[in-house]
Design a protein around this motif. Structure first.
Motif: not given
Length: 99
Positions: A1-2, A61-62, A96-99
């Motif tokens: 997340m960093n 949207f996340y 990054q969000l999909d990791k």
């Protein structure tokens, strides 16, 4: 997340991000938003409103992070909603969000 939070900070400093509910809603409505991020601890009404608006305007949207984390990443206190207005930053964040 960093790494994602670092990207948010870079996007903010380069002027490719707006934060706050009103600014994020306007970015979606004016079709300048490439990605909307809403904090996981935002109210259910806020999440639902952004989810519906993003679906209508076809904006990714996340729900991600906490209000304090999102705000800290961009040098503010708390931010429940963020609109990324640059396609390049949005694509990097999506990775990054999909990791």
């Amino acid at each position: 997340m960093n790494k994602g939070l670092s990207l948010l900070g870079l996007a903010f400093r380069s002027g490719n991000l707006v934060s706050g509910e009103f600014a994020a809603r306007e970015a979606v409505r004016k079709k300048t938003a490439a990605l909307i991020i809403v904090a996981n601890d935002a109210s259910d009404n806020t999440k639902k409103m952004f989810e519906n608006q993003c679906k209508h305007y076809q904006v990714p949207f996340y729900c991600w992070g906490l209000k304090e984390e999102l705000g800290h990443a961009i040098g503010k206190e708390f931010r429940a909603s963020i609109a990324v207005t640059d396609q390049g930053f949005a694509e990097a964040l999506l990775k990054q969000l999909d990791k």
